[in-house]
Design an enzyme around this catalytic site. Structure first.
Site, PDB file in Angstrom:
ATOM      1  N   ASP A  57      -0.319  -0.840  -8.965  1.00 46.07           N
ATOM      2  CA  ASP A  57      -1.008  -0.501  -7.722  1.00 46.07           C
ATOM      3  C   ASP A  57      -1.632  -1.807  -7.220  1.00 46.07           C
ATOM      4  O   ASP A  57      -1.691  -2.813  -7.939  1.00 46.07           O
ATOM      5  CB  ASP A  57      -2.062   0.595  -7.940  1.00 46.07           C
ATOM      6  CG  ASP A  57      -2.436   1.278  -6.608  1.00 46.07           C
ATOM      7  OD1 ASP A  57      -2.177   0.689  -5.530  1.00 46.07           O
ATOM      8  OD2 ASP A  57      -2.994   2.395  -6.636  1.00 46.07           O
TER       9      ASP A  57
HETATM   10  C1  BGC Z   1      -3.070   2.735  -3.114  1.00 49.40           C
HETATM   11  C2  BGC Z   1      -1.572   2.887  -3.266  1.00 49.40           C
HETATM   12  C3  BGC Z   1      -0.883   2.187  -2.135  1.00 49.40           C
HETATM   13  C4  BGC Z   1      -1.297   0.732  -2.133  1.00 49.40           C
HETATM   14  C5  BGC Z   1      -0.620  -0.090  -1.053  1.00 49.40           C
HETATM   15  C6  BGC Z   1      -3.471   1.286  -2.930  1.00 49.40           C
HETATM   16  O1  BGC Z   1      -4.805   1.190  -2.566  1.00 49.40           O
HETATM   17  O2  BGC Z   1      -3.716   3.282  -4.235  1.00 49.40           O
HETATM   18  O3  BGC Z   1      -1.233   4.251  -3.296  1.00 49.40           O
HETATM   19  O4  BGC Z   1       0.511   2.326  -2.253  1.00 49.40           O
HETATM   20  O5  BGC Z   1      -2.699   0.664  -1.938  1.00 49.40           O
HETATM   21  O6  BGC Z   1      -1.109   0.214   0.204  1.00 49.40           O
END
Ligand code: BGC
Length: 777
Positions: free
Chosen positions: A255
């Site tokens: 993530d």
């Molecule tokens: C989220 C993810 C997301 C990523 C990219 C993170 O803060 O938890 O689900 O894909 O950001 O935007």
């Protein structure tokens, strides 16, 4: 009448944790030689460039980018959010929230949903979808419940498998996220989730196992820690569970900024996002000085290239991109909104509206005019256009339709005098603030109450808003205004407004919703309701990534609004634009409640179609709605939620969702699987037979006993096994189907129960075993 069936199940032991893909499936054997050949030609720098994100020179507002290795035909990759539709600078199809999709109990529809998103993404120049989100709904407060599917593992598994199959059918690589047990937003970056093996395997993992089996190209590890190690550096999770037990062959990406060390690459992480803090130069150095073996780098590169090869993205003639299909996508969006909508109450068959009820209507609520398309954060929709439900109602009603907001979303300009130090503002509340340093000071509120403070900037800008210890970001990429619903006591509170991206200085429009303004809007709505035959109140909650909901109530003063409107007009219908379970203190005073969730760009058309009976609500709850804040699996138990000293504990074990309500005999407001429609059904002739491979074949006759067409969702639940000593669910969903029947029509429905649904996780053997003996169906 409910008949219970008891069947005897053999005691054969089956190990089903390791899901072996059938020949010819998406997980079929990779073309080793081509990929191995490429790996042999890559320099160390090139290999490392595949293992971490970078800045896109032609950035389109998407979340991630990899430059590829053009000299060897390895393409650049654009990674975009989009659990409910692509989120980038350009507008895209905005589907109903995934929770609505799961509530449709319809894998065939989930496949269409995924295909619509996958096609849109590929056509918009994207390659990897950062979704679907499939974490279990364990905590009703979780700000991301709208973005995931269900509290039940079978419904999640069936929905995710179909969603991923659809996404990937268009050549878009799906990323199942967030691995694992990312069930709350509070302290998400740091919290350590203590979860036992049985709950992990029986509750959280079946969805991921289904995603793997469906051929998901990538899996995203989570922000939180699991049993003491960060998800993205967790050998037990990423190696033992994901690779050895689930047989995942794709790649694991972190993530965003969830990587904590360079040696994560030896613990199962393949790719760091969005940059190369740990798997960039530091990894190169570690390989050169021998701390990390080259074989670890090669293994991760091989996994990534193997997926790209499977998707026909390697080489001089990569798979062509489809064109966009806005009309086709919109049709799927509307169908999901209608089929996922759950009719929770319909006293006296008030819905669908007919006769005078349908032609003399007071529409109330801000989201009737400003459609609530989606929740916030990376699951936020960014459609080119979404019609106000009010317009669709006006078109369909052919009579008198009045509108009163009953409350505000953005609010009025914050008076300069309420800020200290003073901030010069134009009459519409716009201040001009320097980049980064912005404004920090205090805001003085006139009385105790629920406020909503907002900061809005142009579409190419980004702003962060802070009120005391809460924060929100708004602006570019379809984020919309930065909004904070906050309960504030009379007096001074910290306020920070920081432009992050865009012109310097930046115009920022500030608004607040105050109690005094709300009071007068409620009074106007009550008057409007009292003059109409029917009152239709649109109510919403605020779910967003990054924050949990502070309570299960509707945001602000909407409980009071509904209570007072219903008193003024007993023929009141409530339309919910909510992402998860809410409490409804006003329930008994309203005629009907239609939960539309966050219905996506076609929400207005779907809502009007359902209110006036052009379509019938097809959804059933994919999660339990509690009777009160206290009566939930986590109520009054801070170690379960939000955690104590950074430790969140799954002490309820497998008693997540309806399993907990059943185990402790707690009556919910609405149970899992519940939902009405505009007709009724009779079930009879239940038969249960031993099926092939240790499963069961269940069949039942379903008849439409009402006067309208409608969809029945027969659900088969299985009871406990007397031969199992581990905790078991009193009853667990083991199979379901969805059948649309004309009035009077009858159909024999066959539901196959897979042996997996009769099995439990044997902690001693670290494997699934069939729960033999007598089982109640
Ligand atoms: C989220 C993810 C997301 C990523 C990219 C993170 O803060 O938890 O689900 O894909 O950001 O935007």
């Amino acid at each position: 009448m409910r008949r219970r069936f008891t069947v005897l199940i053999g005691i054969a032991i089956v190990v089903i944790a390791g899901v072996v893909a059938p020949a010819g499936s998406a997980q079929a054997r990779p073309h080793r030689s081509k990929v191995a050949d490429l790996v042999a030609q890559l320099t160390l720098d090139e290999k490392i460039s595949l293992l971490h994100g970078a800045t896109d020179p032609a950035g389109q507002g998407q979340s991630g980018y990899l430059p590829g290795v053009p000299r060897l035909g390895i393409p650049e990759l654009r990674l975009t959010d989009g659990a409910a539709g692509i989120r980038m600078a350009k507008p895209a199809l905005a589907m109903p929230a995934p929770v609505a999709l799961a509530s449709a109990f319809d894998p065939a529809l989930a496949r269409q949903y995924g295909a619509a998103i996958g096609r849109d993404g590929r056509a918009l120049g994207m390659d990897v979808l950062l979704g679907p989100t499939l974490n279990t709904i364990r905590v009703p407060y979780n700000g991301r419940n709208f973005e995931t599917y269900s509290e039940d593992q079978l419904l999640t598994a069936r929905t995710v498998a179909a969603d991923i199959t659809g996404i990937q059918s268009q050549g878009m690589i799906a990323t199942a996220k967030h691995f694992a047990v990312n069930n709350q937003e509070t302290d998400r970056d740091t919290v350590n989730v203590n979860v036992g093996e049985q709950a992990l395997h029986e509750i959280e993992l079946p969805g991921f196992a289904a995603a793997v089996k469906a051929g998901a190209g990538a899996i995203m590890c989570a922000y939180n820690q699991v049993n003491g190690a960060p998800s993205c550096g967790n050998t037990e999770l990423l190696q033992t569970v994901l690779r050895e037990q689930l047989h995942f062959t794709g790649w694991v990406m972190s993530d965003w900024s969830a990587t904590h060390s360079t040696d994560s690459i030896t613990k199962g992480l393949d790719q760091e996002m969005p940059d190369g803090t740990y798997l960039g130069d530091a990894l190169k150095k570690a390989v050169q000085d021998g701390t990390i073996p080259m074989s670890a780098v090669d293994q991760s590169v091989t996994r990534i290239l193997t997926v790209l090869d499977r998707f026909k993205l390697l080489g001089p003639h990569p798979r062509p991109r489809p064109t966009r299909d806005p009309a086709g996508g919109a049709a799927v969006a509307q169908r999901v909104a209608e089929q996922g909508a759950v009719l929770l109450r319909n006293t006296g068959s008030t819905l669908p509206l007919r006769g005078r009820d349908a032609s003399d209507i007071a529409v109330i609520g801000p989201t009737a005019q400003t459609p609530k398309v989606s929740g916030g954060g990376s699951g936020k929709g960014h459609p080119a256009y979404a019609a106000p439900p009010l317009d669709a109602i006006r078109t369909r009603a052919h009579g008198s339709v009045t509108y009163s907001p009953g409350g505000e979303l953005f609010g009025r300009p914050i008076p300069s005098a309420a800020l200290d130090p003073a901030l010069p503002m134009s009459s519409d509340g716009t201040a001009t603030l320097p980049l980064y340093t912005g404004y920090s000071g205090t805001i003085d509120v006139p009385e105790d109450g629920d406020y909503r403070i907002s900061a809005s900037v142009a579409d190419d800008s980004l702003v962060a808003l802070y009120v005391d210890d809460r924060s929100a970001v708004g602006g570019a990429f379809g984020f919309g205004p930065a909004e904070l619903p906050v309960h504030l006591t009379k007096g001074s509170h910290q306020l920070g407004i920081y432009p992050l991206l865009g012109p310097d200085p930046m115009p920022v429009k500030l608004g607040w919703v105050t109690l005094a303004a709300t009071r007068s809007l409620i009074a106007q709505a009550v008057t409007a309701a009292s003059h109409a035959r029917t009152a239709v109140v649109f109510a919403y909650d605020d779910e967003t990534e990054g924050l949990d909901r502070p309570s299960l109530s509707l945001a602000g003063y909407q409980d009071e609004l509904i209570t007072r409107v219903a008193k003024a007009n007993p023929n009141t219908v409530v339309v919910l634009n909510t992402g998860s379970a809410i409490t409804m203190p006003w329930l008994s005073s309203v005629r009907s409640v239609l939960d539309m969730w966050y219905p996506g760009q076609e929400g207005a058309a779907a809502t009007a179609a359902l209110l006036f009976g052009d379509a019938a609500p097809g959804g059933r709850l994919s999660q339990t709605f509690p009777a009160s804040e206290q009566a939930t699996p986590v109520g009054g138990n801070p170690s379960r939620y939000p955690g104590v000293n950074g430790q969140e504990t799954y002490s309820e074990g497998i008693d997540v969702g309806y399993r907990w309500y059943d185990a402790y005999h707690v009556a919910p407001l609405f149970p899992f699987g519940f939902g009405l429609t505009y007709t009724s059904f009779a079930y009879n002739g239940l038969s249960v037979r031993a099926g092939a491979g240790g499963g069961l074949d269940v069949s039942v006759s379903v008849r439409n006993t009402g006067s309208r067409a409608g969809a029945a969702v027969p659900q088969v639940y299985v009871g406990t096994s007397s031969r199992v000593t581990e905790p078991q669910a009193v009853r667990a969903l083991a199979g379901f189907d969805k059948v649309t029947l004309r009035p009077g029509e009858s159909r024999r429905v066959h539901i196959r129960i897979d042996p997996a649904q009769l099995s439990y996780w044997d902690v001693g053997a670290h494997a699934y075993r069939l729960g033999g003996g007598a089982r109640t169906i």
